[in-house]
Design a protein around this motif. Structure first.
Motif, short mmCIF file in Angstrom:
data_model
loop_
_atom_site.label_atom_id
_atom_site.label_comp_id
_atom_site.label_asym_id
_atom_site.label_seq_id
_atom_site.Cartn_x
_atom_site.Cartn_y
_atom_site.Cartn_z
N ALA A 205 7.26 70.47 -16.52
CA ALA A 205 7.01 68.64 -16.94
C ALA A 205 6.02 68.59 -16.85
O ALA A 205 5.19 67.90 -18.21
CB ALA A 205 8.70 68.03 -16.77
N ALA A 206 5.18 69.19 -15.91
CA ALA A 206 3.57 68.19 -15.96
C ALA A 206 2.91 68.95 -16.01
O ALA A 206 2.06 68.07 -17.31
CB ALA A 206 3.46 68.49 -14.42
N ALA B 76 -0.31 63.24 -13.04
CA ALA B 76 1.65 63.45 -12.83
C ALA B 76 1.92 63.77 -11.38
O ALA B 76 1.36 64.53 -10.87
CB ALA B 76 2.62 64.19 -13.91
N ARG C 63 -5.41 61.70 -16.33
CA ARG C 63 -4.27 61.53 -16.59
C ARG C 63 -3.14 62.83 -15.47
O ARG C 63 -4.03 63.15 -15.11
CB ARG C 63 -3.74 61.93 -17.77
N LYS D 259 3.75 70.31 -19.58
CA LYS D 259 3.98 69.72 -21.28
C LYS D 259 3.69 68.69 -21.24
O LYS D 259 2.42 68.46 -22.33
CB LYS D 259 5.46 69.39 -21.25
N GLU D 260 3.40 67.54 -20.18
CA GLU D 260 2.64 65.70 -20.23
C GLU D 260 1.43 66.17 -20.17
O GLU D 260 0.34 65.66 -20.89
CB GLU D 260 3.26 65.11 -19.32
N ILE D 261 0.69 67.15 -18.99
CA ILE D 261 -1.09 67.15 -18.84
C ILE D 261 -1.63 68.10 -19.71
O ILE D 261 -2.76 67.95 -20.03
CB ILE D 261 -0.69 67.41 -17.42
#
Length: 438
Positions: A173-174, A163, A161, A176-178
């Protein structure tokens, strides 16, 4: 005059020196070398020199420094010291002049900087020599992690996974996502610096906090590169090496790395030959065929805790760990030479498994890293690291640099490392004394 065996050209070589070399050798005819191995300071370059030399081929080696163990190999007929750093315009000019006068048939490169230079000026250099590297667009895909992962995704391979980000503003943001910890790596390891006329190599970083991530991204994007922000995988690291040409696989080899230096995404310093695993073997071949990546390449995977493999990257050049393949019966440097020189390429259908190979200097450094970075994710606990390092001496294995028929490079490498170690320790001690006296 061209010199042979372990003789090394002066670092101050000039145009007149090169002209003299071309006319004072054998009645005015330049000496013909079968191959010139660039990046001679690298381990895989010494392996290449020995591999080709043992087969009766005439091999020269080039590096931008003087103290290179490979120059002392009995199989190195000429060592050339370039007065300019690899990847620069001056290096390119020096190389082109030497190629024009030496008559070398094949050039083998192994560093990111030299590969980037050869790609950029391939048409110019191929007037003088055959370059043992895949051509674009395949090469451009292989050295770009984002493009490689896109192809792998289309083929249904497992990928971490991740970004893609290009500035510090995108870090939050990265994260938070990863999530954290995470691995931050450049999309391309080598980035050109047009202002300085060269470039820089960037390695992967493990980050455990948002602040660490921002600092790493800021550093890795200083030349305008793009960053992959990926999930952190801690399972076994395996790699499949492939020799592929004319839509045919001529040899495959697999290994796993017990220890690497640095511990995250570094070169393997203790590795073992294994039979090609069915899952990553098939995936590697599909990926190489899809890209049509000719020549040698090493496809790296990391397994998760459930044993599922995830593609990390492709190294489309001879890797630092290639000696274990050669010792196991897969002579990739020679296969690469055959391909580049337009010869029939041997087929290797089997090799010895279970053999161990150790790079002692790297193993020392990764053990020290375990002591210095104790407690960080992915770092072996200090006690386990020291025990593993010690027990490895009691396990039968081969060592990088050590060839009983060609011992001088190993002696030189050991001596150089010892002096670096002692010199570094003395410098640190003097620095502490100086600070305490202020």
């Amino acid at each position: 005059m061209l010199r042979h065996s372990s003789d090394v050209d002066s670092i101050g070589a000039t145009q007149s020196t090169l002209n003299e070399q071309s006319v004072n050798n054998g009645g005015g005819k330049p000496k013909i070398y079968d191959a010139v191995v660039l990046d001679a300071a690298l381990r895989q370059s010494l392996v290449s020199i020995r591999s080709l030399g043992k087969r009766g081929l005439k091999v020269a080696a080039l590096e931008a420094e003087n103290q290179v163990p490979a120059f002392s190999s009995r199989w190195c007929q000429q060592g050339i010291v370039c007065p300019s750093s690899a990847g620069t315009a001056a290096y390119l000019n020096f190389l082109e002049q030497w190629l024009e006068r030496s008559g070398a048939r094949v050039a083998i490169a192994s560093s990111d900087s030299t590969v980037a230079l050869l790609r950029q000026h391939r048409e110019r250099l191929e007037k003088h020599v055959k370059i043992a590297l895949a051509r674009d667009p395949a090469m451009g895909i292989a050295i770009n992690k984002e493009l490689t992962l896109d192809v792998a995704r289309q083929l249904g391979l497992g990928i971490p996974r991740g970004a893609t980000i290009s500035s510090v503003d995108e870090v939050s943001a990265a994260v938070k996502e990863i999530g954290l910890p995470a691995v931050i790596k450049p999309v391309e390891s080598w980035l050109w610096d047009e202002q300085q006329g060269g470039g820089a190599r960037f390695a992967s970083r493990l980050v455990t906090t948002a602040d660490e991530a921002r600092r790493a991204v800021e550093e890795l994007t200083q030349l305008g590169g793009t960053i992959l922000f990926q999930q952190f995988l801690t399972g076994r690291r395996e790699a499949v090496s492939i020799m592929y040409a004319n839509r045919e696989v001529h040899a495959s080899f697999a290994q796993w790395a017990r220890r690497t230096e640095p511990q995250l995404g570094g070169t393997s310093v203790l590795r073992q030959s294994i039979a090609v695993p069915q899952d990553i073997g098939a995936q590697s071949e599909r990926l190489i065929r899809e890209i049509d990546l000719e020549g040698y390449s090493e496809v790296e995977f990391r397994r998760d805790q459930a044993g599922i493999p995830y593609l990390m990257e492709i190294n489309p050049r001879l890797s630092a760990s290639v000696e274990i393949a050669v010792r196991s019966g897969v002579d990739f440097p020679h296969l690469l030479y055959q391909w580049a020189n337009g010869e029939k390429i041997d087929k290797v259908r089997s090799y010895r498994v279970g053999g161990w190979m150790r790079y002692l200097k790297g193993d020392i450094m990764t053990t020290i890293e375990a002591l210095q970075k104790r407690g960080r994710p992915g770092i072996t606990p200090p006690g386990q690291a020291v025990l593993g390092f010690t027990l490895s001496f009691f396990q039968p294995m081969n060592y990088d640099y050590v060839d009983w028929n060609d011992l001088t490079p190993a002696i030189k490498a050991s001596t150089e490392f010892t002096f670096e170690w002692v010199g570094g320790a003395i410098a640190k001690r003097l620095s502490r004394i100086k600070r305490s006296s202020l």
